[in-house]
Design an enzyme around this catalytic site. Sequence first.
Site, short mmCIF file in Angstrom:
data_model
loop_
_atom_site.label_atom_id
_atom_site.label_comp_id
_atom_site.label_asym_id
_atom_site.label_seq_id
_atom_site.Cartn_x
_atom_site.Cartn_y
_atom_site.Cartn_z
N LYS A 169 21.71 41.77 21.96
CA LYS A 169 22.03 42.32 20.66
C LYS A 169 22.66 43.45 20.44
O LYS A 169 22.04 44.54 20.27
CB LYS A 169 20.91 42.14 19.76
CG LYS A 169 21.34 41.39 18.44
CD LYS A 169 22.13 42.25 17.52
CE LYS A 169 21.68 43.38 16.70
NZ LYS A 169 22.84 44.08 16.09
N GLY A 200 25.43 40.06 16.20
CA GLY A 200 24.72 39.59 14.88
C GLY A 200 24.18 40.69 13.98
O GLY A 200 24.04 41.66 14.79
N GLY A 202 21.14 43.00 12.74
CA GLY A 202 20.07 43.72 13.11
C GLY A 202 18.89 42.53 12.35
O GLY A 202 17.81 42.21 13.10
N VAL A 205 19.63 38.38 13.92
CA VAL A 205 19.65 38.50 15.34
C VAL A 205 18.55 39.13 15.92
O VAL A 205 17.64 38.62 16.76
CB VAL A 205 20.87 38.51 16.07
CG1 VAL A 205 20.61 38.41 17.63
CG2 VAL A 205 21.82 37.42 15.49
N GLY A 206 18.49 40.46 15.47
CA GLY A 206 17.34 41.31 16.12
C GLY A 206 16.13 40.98 15.86
O GLY A 206 15.26 40.94 16.55
N GLU A 244 14.16 54.22 22.46
CA GLU A 244 14.90 55.45 22.49
C GLU A 244 15.28 55.73 20.92
O GLU A 244 16.21 54.84 20.56
CB GLU A 244 16.10 55.33 23.47
CG GLU A 244 15.86 54.99 24.87
CD GLU A 244 15.01 55.94 25.60
OE1 GLU A 244 14.90 57.15 24.85
OE2 GLU A 244 14.56 55.69 26.97
N CYS A 278 22.00 61.25 19.49
CA CYS A 278 20.48 61.34 19.38
C CYS A 278 19.97 62.88 19.94
O CYS A 278 18.87 63.35 19.44
CB CYS A 278 19.90 60.23 20.05
SG CYS A 278 20.30 60.03 21.89
N GLU A 378 17.00 63.76 10.68
CA GLU A 378 18.07 63.50 11.60
C GLU A 378 19.16 63.07 10.51
O GLU A 378 19.57 62.38 9.93
CB GLU A 378 18.00 62.58 12.48
CG GLU A 378 18.90 62.32 13.47
CD GLU A 378 18.71 60.98 14.37
OE1 GLU A 378 18.60 59.82 13.98
OE2 GLU A 378 19.13 61.43 15.63
P1 NAD Z 1 20.09 51.36 13.93
O1 NAD Z 1 18.41 51.55 14.14
O2 NAD Z 1 20.36 50.99 12.49
O3 NAD Z 1 20.58 50.09 14.63
C1 NAD Z 1 20.37 49.89 16.10
C2 NAD Z 1 20.48 48.69 16.46
O4 NAD Z 1 19.32 47.94 15.73
C3 NAD Z 1 21.75 47.91 15.89
O5 NAD Z 1 22.20 46.87 16.80
C4 NAD Z 1 21.18 46.98 14.52
O6 NAD Z 1 21.80 46.02 14.30
C5 NAD Z 1 19.85 46.83 15.04
N1 NAD Z 1 18.70 46.44 14.17
C6 NAD Z 1 18.60 47.07 12.78
N2 NAD Z 1 17.88 46.43 12.05
C7 NAD Z 1 16.94 45.62 12.91
C8 NAD Z 1 15.75 44.85 12.82
N3 NAD Z 1 15.38 44.64 11.52
N4 NAD Z 1 15.44 44.27 13.91
C9 NAD Z 1 16.09 44.37 15.17
N5 NAD Z 1 17.11 44.92 15.20
C10 NAD Z 1 17.62 45.72 14.20
O7 NAD Z 1 20.61 52.51 14.58
P2 NAD Z 1 22.15 52.99 14.49
O8 NAD Z 1 22.54 53.43 13.22
O9 NAD Z 1 23.03 51.85 14.98
O10 NAD Z 1 22.21 54.20 15.57
C11 NAD Z 1 21.83 55.38 15.08
C12 NAD Z 1 20.36 55.86 15.33
O11 NAD Z 1 20.20 55.57 16.96
C13 NAD Z 1 19.98 57.20 15.36
O12 NAD Z 1 18.69 57.46 14.71
C14 NAD Z 1 20.17 57.93 16.73
O13 NAD Z 1 19.25 58.88 16.85
C15 NAD Z 1 19.59 56.64 17.51
N6 NAD Z 1 19.85 56.88 18.77
C16 NAD Z 1 19.11 57.19 19.98
C17 NAD Z 1 19.46 57.42 21.23
C18 NAD Z 1 18.19 57.55 22.27
O14 NAD Z 1 18.55 57.18 23.44
N7 NAD Z 1 17.08 58.14 21.91
C19 NAD Z 1 20.65 57.05 21.55
C20 NAD Z 1 21.55 56.95 20.50
C21 NAD Z 1 21.27 56.82 19.30
#
Ligand code: NAD
Length: 474
Positions: A169, A200, A202, A205-206, A244, A278, A378
């Site tokens: 996803k 899709g 989050g 589909v998530g 992560e 991150c 953050e």
């Molecule tokens: P996000 O958590 O909003 O989304 C990440 C993914 O999760 C997307 O594909 C999103 O569609 C999905 N998602 C959202 N709600 C969901 C749910 N209820 N169930 C399942 N999946 C769902 O994060 P973002 O805004 O896309 O990315 C930024 C964040 O990612 C920052 O907090 C950053 O620190 C973190 N990040 C961490 C690392 C690491 O390796 N530690 C690397 C890159 C980014």
Amino acid sequence: MQRIEHIYINGEFVTPHGQEWFDLHNPSTEEVIGQVRLGDAHDAQRAIAAAQAAFPAWSRTTREERVAALRRMHRAVAARKDALMEAILMEYGAPSVRGHWMATYPADVIAQAIDALESFVFEEKTGAATVIQTPVGVAGLITPWNSNAGFICNKLATALAAGCTAVIKPSEMSAMQTQIVAEALHEADLPPGVFNIVNGRGDVVGEEIARNPGIAKISFTGSSAVGQHLVTTGAATMKRVTLELGGKSPTLVLDDADFTAVMPLVLQAGFMNSGQACIAGTRILVPRSRLAEFEQVAKEAVSHIRSGDPRQADTDIGPMVSKKQWERVQNYIRIGQEEGATLLAGGEGRPEGLHAGWFVKPTLFTRANNQMRIAREEIFGPVLTIIPYEDEADAIAIANDTRYGLSALVLGTDPERCARVARQIDAGRVLVNTLVNEPRAPFGGFKHSGLGREMGRWGMSAYLEPKTLLVSAG
Ligand code: NAD
């Protein structure tokens, strides 16, 4: 304008059951540059069923067969470097140096998974027992927008190397990158169902991936809030989970550091990936006795950092990925001022001369304390916070006084002292006077920065269950 209509299930590009079209933007111009048709829970269920059907045969493949499949993936992804670079520029706005890295990383990370697979110990003896590392089942792989193609390739290559099949996803905001990776993976000619990709939302589909009993394991990169939600939801079906998540990483400048010499590392660590990283070093801990001197060197250095058009070779910082992200960063710049921190550089609004695009001025706060929101939360943009400390013990205490623990950078001239300080910092990765990456080492976070590790043999183990076999000698 690109229209991405298909998702990938059971070895084929198919039209999703989901009807929603989602706009893709160029963050440098704010223009709509494409649309992606999103899958829904029904599509996720089909993808999970296909991955379940493919699992028995794939899990029994030999190491050599999996290495050969990963090599084909590697070749196909590497051949699309230029297309990936263009997509990353268009839909994400990474400046060219970063964009180049992001376009080559997807193939590099597959090569690293091949490396890990070639030397992985799947069976070992302990006492009278044989321990067999067994693939867990279907893996649900969920990626963020800040390096979508790289995260897809890393998670997928590792899952497949371990003998798992997968449903991906990807970030809905990075559909152009996803499409290029999907085409490459299709060309790699893996058995149908071994990997499936469902664009899709989050929460649609998530959520289905988190809930569905057909998924044995989730590997997620994204925000801490969604990560926590996945652990809670996944518990009902006892999913294995690797997370992560976010960070608020310290850059600890020791009092013997040469400020002019270390400043490029300080700013690179903080502003990497336009601040949308991150692991960004966003809390800069500086000895109070030398604060004014540090501020002077930092202010001068930031005045040479360019935030603007990512296609220009001298641009250091590109746009924020979305309007929402831009507004979030602007809000934190206001919060920092309201909290009483001193604005040393940057501030609200677009950089001078830019009238469109989600660009942010490289911003430095100073004379902050570690209890302020700009030091605890953050921000995910080019906004850094300088926090003065009294002595080495105070610096270590401030570094560790955070809910996060992903990465840290220690800067100083005495290597033994740096190493001693580094060992006392609670983070998944601590770098001393360098920003180099070691892909064979585990990557992940302490505390709210995550659960488990990716990369190398640690990453592979996360897709495997140890099975103990004891056979009667008689
Ligand atoms: P996000 O958590 O909003 O989304 C990440 C993914 O999760 C997307 O594909 C999103 O569609 C999905 N998602 C959202 N709600 C969901 C749910 N209820 N169930 C399942 N999946 C769902 O994060 P973002 O805004 O896309 O990315 C930024 C964040 O990612 C920052 O907090 C950053 O620190 C973190 N990040 C961490 C690392 C690491 O390796 N530690 C690397 C890159 C980014």
